[in-house]
Design an enzyme around this catalytic site. Sequence first.
Site, PDB file in Angstrom:
ATOM      1  CG  LEU A  98      -1.914  -1.046   1.480  1.00  0.00           C
ATOM      2  CD1 LEU A  98      -2.922  -0.582   2.517  1.00  0.00           C
ATOM      3  CD2 LEU A  98      -2.617  -1.438   0.198  1.00  0.00           C
ATOM      4  N   GLY A 128       1.263  -5.527   0.792  1.00  0.00           N
ATOM      5  CA  GLY A 128       0.355  -5.493  -0.364  1.00  0.00           C
ATOM      6  C   GLY A 128       1.002  -6.079  -1.615  1.00  0.00           C
ATOM      7  CG  ASN A 145       5.678  -5.847   6.181  1.00  0.00           C
ATOM      8  OD1 ASN A 145       4.697  -5.834   5.442  1.00  0.00           O
ATOM      9  ND2 ASN A 145       6.592  -4.901   6.157  1.00  0.00           N
TER      10      ASN A 145
HETATM   11  C1  LIG Z   1      -8.248  -3.207   9.023  1.00  0.00           C
HETATM   12  C2  LIG Z   1      -7.241  -3.282   7.982  1.00  0.00           C
HETATM   13  C3  LIG Z   1      -6.152  -2.376   8.226  1.00  0.00           C
HETATM   14  C4  LIG Z   1      -5.090  -2.256   7.516  1.00  0.00           C
HETATM   15  C5  LIG Z   1      -4.718  -3.081   6.370  1.00  0.00           C
HETATM   16  C6  LIG Z   1      -3.548  -2.492   5.749  1.00  0.00           C
HETATM   17  C7  LIG Z   1      -2.883  -3.390   4.812  1.00  0.00           C
HETATM   18  C8  LIG Z   1      -1.671  -3.025   4.469  1.00  0.00           C
HETATM   19  C9  LIG Z   1      -0.864  -3.710   3.545  1.00  0.00           C
HETATM   20  C10 LIG Z   1       0.335  -2.873   3.156  1.00  0.00           C
HETATM   21  O1  LIG Z   1       0.749  -3.010   2.057  1.00  0.00           O
HETATM   22  S1  LIG Z   1       1.024  -1.778   4.250  1.00  0.00           S
HETATM   23  C11 LIG Z   1       2.503  -1.215   3.450  1.00  0.00           C
HETATM   24  C12 LIG Z   1       3.620  -2.005   3.901  1.00  0.00           C
HETATM   25  N1  LIG Z   1       4.803  -1.743   3.120  1.00  0.00           N
HETATM   26  C13 LIG Z   1       6.014  -1.798   3.635  1.00  0.00           C
HETATM   27  O2  LIG Z   1       6.171  -2.010   4.806  1.00  0.00           O
HETATM   28  C14 LIG Z   1       7.157  -1.552   2.693  1.00  0.00           C
HETATM   29  C15 LIG Z   1       8.001  -0.455   3.188  1.00  0.00           C
HETATM   30  N2  LIG Z   1       9.110  -0.182   2.291  1.00  0.00           N
HETATM   31  C16 LIG Z   1      10.253  -0.881   2.326  1.00  0.00           C
HETATM   32  O3  LIG Z   1      10.443  -1.775   3.098  1.00  0.00           O
HETATM   33  C17 LIG Z   1      11.330  -0.445   1.384  1.00  0.00           C
HETATM   34  O4  LIG Z   1      10.996   0.801   0.884  1.00  0.00           O
HETATM   35  C18 LIG Z   1      11.491  -1.403   0.197  1.00  0.00           C
HETATM   36  C19 LIG Z   1      12.109  -2.688   0.697  1.00  0.00           C
HETATM   37  C20 LIG Z   1      10.169  -1.678  -0.495  1.00  0.00           C
HETATM   38  C21 LIG Z   1      12.449  -0.748  -0.816  1.00  0.00           C
HETATM   39  O5  LIG Z   1      13.631  -0.409  -0.203  1.00  0.00           O
HETATM   40  P1  LIG Z   1      14.596   0.653  -0.913  1.00  0.00           P
HETATM   41  O6  LIG Z   1      14.802   0.304  -2.319  1.00  0.00           O
HETATM   42  O7  LIG Z   1      15.790   0.783  -0.042  1.00  0.00           O
HETATM   43  O8  LIG Z   1      13.749   2.019  -0.925  1.00  0.00           O
HETATM   44  P2  LIG Z   1      13.577   3.036   0.286  1.00  0.00           P
HETATM   45  O9  LIG Z   1      13.252   2.319   1.518  1.00  0.00           O
HETATM   46  O10 LIG Z   1      14.767   3.914   0.305  1.00  0.00           O
HETATM   47  O11 LIG Z   1      12.275   3.865  -0.161  1.00  0.00           O
HETATM   48  C22 LIG Z   1      12.338   4.790  -1.232  1.00  0.00           C
HETATM   49  C23 LIG Z   1      11.218   5.785  -1.062  1.00  0.00           C
HETATM   50  O12 LIG Z   1       9.968   5.091  -1.115  1.00  0.00           O
HETATM   51  C24 LIG Z   1       9.209   5.382   0.055  1.00  0.00           C
HETATM   52  N3  LIG Z   1       8.359   4.233   0.360  1.00  0.00           N
HETATM   53  C25 LIG Z   1       8.789   3.000   0.597  1.00  0.00           C
HETATM   54  N4  LIG Z   1       7.736   2.209   0.831  1.00  0.00           N
HETATM   55  C26 LIG Z   1       6.631   2.977   0.759  1.00  0.00           C
HETATM   56  C27 LIG Z   1       5.241   2.702   0.899  1.00  0.00           C
HETATM   57  N5  LIG Z   1       4.745   1.494   1.175  1.00  0.00           N
HETATM   58  N6  LIG Z   1       4.386   3.710   0.724  1.00  0.00           N
HETATM   59  C28 LIG Z   1       4.835   4.942   0.447  1.00  0.00           C
HETATM   60  N7  LIG Z   1       6.143   5.244   0.292  1.00  0.00           N
HETATM   61  C29 LIG Z   1       7.025   4.277   0.447  1.00  0.00           C
HETATM   62  C30 LIG Z   1      10.249   5.668   1.080  1.00  0.00           C
HETATM   63  O13 LIG Z   1       9.692   6.394   2.112  1.00  0.00           O
HETATM   64  C31 LIG Z   1      11.250   6.435   0.299  1.00  0.00           C
HETATM   65  O14 LIG Z   1      10.690   7.730   0.152  1.00  0.00           O
HETATM   66  P3  LIG Z   1      11.608   9.015  -0.018  1.00  0.00           P
HETATM   67  O15 LIG Z   1      10.670  10.183   0.026  1.00  0.00           O
HETATM   68  O16 LIG Z   1      12.565   9.043   1.129  1.00  0.00           O
HETATM   69  O17 LIG Z   1      12.290   8.862  -1.355  1.00  0.00           O
END
Ligand SMILES: CC/C=C\CC/C=C/CC(=O)SCCNC(=O)CCNC(=O)[C@H](O)C(C)(C)COP(=O)(O)OP(=O)(O)OC[C@H]1O[C@@H](n2cnc3c(N)ncnc32)[C@H](O)[C@@H]1OP(=O)(O)O
Length: 525
Positions: free
Chosen positions: A331, A376, A400
């Site tokens: 997400l 997601g 996670n």
């Molecule tokens: C009742 C029900 C309730 C809730 C249900 C909710 C369900 C949720 C499901 C989900 O999907 S929750 C989202 C979970 N996602 C994560 O935990 C992923 C987080 N991201 C990472 O672990 C890493 O970014 C990566 C492994 C995917 C990539 O690593 P890397 O290549 O080193 O990139 P960066 O970490 O440096 O990130 C670059 C840039 O992107 C932004 N970003 C990363 N992930 C997200 C995200 N999910 N959403 C928005 N933005 C994200 C990160 O902040 C960096 O931003 P900058 O502004 O610093 O460039």
Amino acid sequence: MDLIHCCVRWPWKNFPTSKTSLFQKEERLRHYNPLPLTVPAFSNRMPAQCVFSRIEGKGKRSPPPPPGGAPAKLAAASPVASRKWRSSAHALRGAPRRAQTPGSVTYVQSNLPRRPVPRSPRLRPGGAARAPGAGRTARSHPGAATCPFSAKMALASGVRFAPRALLRPWSSPVELFHHDRYRHHEPPAPVHYEDKHVSVVKVWGGTEPSRYFLITARIHKWPSGILRLGGINGDDISEAPRVCPWARRWVQTASAGPAAALSTGAGPSLPLFLLLAEWVAVMKLRNPPVNALSLELLTELVISLEKLENDKTFRGIILTSDCPRVFCAGLDLTEICGRNPAHCAEYWKAMQELWLRMYLSSLVLVAAINGACPAGGCIIALSCDCRVLADNPKYRIGLNETLLGIIAPFWLKDTYVNTIGHRASEQALQLGSLFPPAEALQVGLVDQVVPEDQVQSTALSEMARWLAVPDHARQLTKNMMRKATADRLLRQRDADTQNFVSFVCRDSIQKSLQAYLEKLRQRKG
Ligand SMILES: CC/C=C\CC/C=C/CC(=O)SCCNC(=O)CCNC(=O)[C@H](O)C(C)(C)COP(=O)(O)OP(=O)(O)OC[C@H]1O[C@@H](n2cnc3c(N)ncnc32)[C@H](O)[C@@H]1OP(=O)(O)O
């Protein structure tokens, strides 16, 4: 779908003989013969092994008709078929007849209405009613071997084919045969189906891929010209070359060409791979930097999926990422962080929509996971039919959510449980585990782990494996396996949306999401 059906829908007159688009022909035929005509009497015993081929020589004269003429041959084979032949020949009198030009195919195209065929008590399992001595003609005089099976089949089904075309000796430009008979269709000795003599020109896929396929090849040696090898799709197209030993040799020989260009991985035979080029869409997620599922990307994905589902040219989609090192980050947290409830509701509905569409898609979906695949992203991959993960310890996959302080909704949990089982899900969900490739393979989250440069080709091989199954059977089975899970969300969709909105809009949750995003940004710095 069987050969007769194919014949009915595709009489020789309409059999594409030039480079005219097969799709246009197919379109025309749809109007030409709008009623689907099934032939139950034959459908069970005419699987994909049915192959019909045709060789067009340029400027070459067709061999003379077999001694005794077609009716006499048929009479020898079967008096019943002969009687039918006479009546059909009589009926054909006055029907438009195309003159035989040297080297081209002669046929008579009937303008009689087609009729459905009752199951004939004379037909035996494993083939049409075979009169005594039906196969003997081929042994005693191979050059004059007739195709009584095909003739009877067509006649019994009410298809008014040109008897001359059907009863032509196999060495003539027209061949129409059944797998029972293929052994009588050995090519004459001088034909060499080897690389330098044969090259694949094109493999055609129909607009209704479950119908047929057609390979066009150029034969450089005798009989020079174009050869077309056709078959019925949706059954098992890789079976088709088995029908006829020389056709198999030819296909195997040709597989060194375009097929090799399409895939470096080990995979099934040529036709599959060439057909893949026409039937499989590769969908690349492109929302840099991490392919977070923004509302825009979700909408785009739903629309693309719908388009591909409606376009009957496609039977499968390979889903992969265009962003380096990340398949999909899940997400887009910025879509639910600091947003109003209405936006969160709209966003969550789009997420539900995508999952429903993918999970129940009639197409084969293969995820070529070429990067990290958390939360997601993992759900997107789990909605596919098959997952191939690149072997890189940084590319971890799993749900996670708990680590973010949020809870996976029931349909994410169900998808997880359906894939890796209850106990493994219970553990992984609570711990918010992200599995490295080897563990992901072990727990069953992915089907294959391969070196990074082989992800796409392996996905293609996997796709070929899935496409080798008849579409209808695979789709119904998929539906049977997944419908209950999808129905559960469909029944509670509004409640699920409300639950999500009220949950993520809580102050405490907003704070933890903010903190998580902050952590991600700092990590980068
Ligand atoms: C009742 C029900 C309730 C809730 C249900 C909710 C369900 C949720 C499901 C989900 O999907 S929750 C989202 C979970 N996602 C994560 O935990 C992923 C987080 N991201 C990472 O672990 C890493 O970014 C990566 C492994 C995917 C990539 O690593 P890397 O290549 O080193 O990139 P960066 O970490 O440096 O990130 C670059 C840039 O992107 C932004 N970003 C990363 N992930 C997200 C995200 N999910 N959403 C928005 N933005 C994200 C990160 O902040 C960096 O931003 P900058 O502004 O610093 O460039």
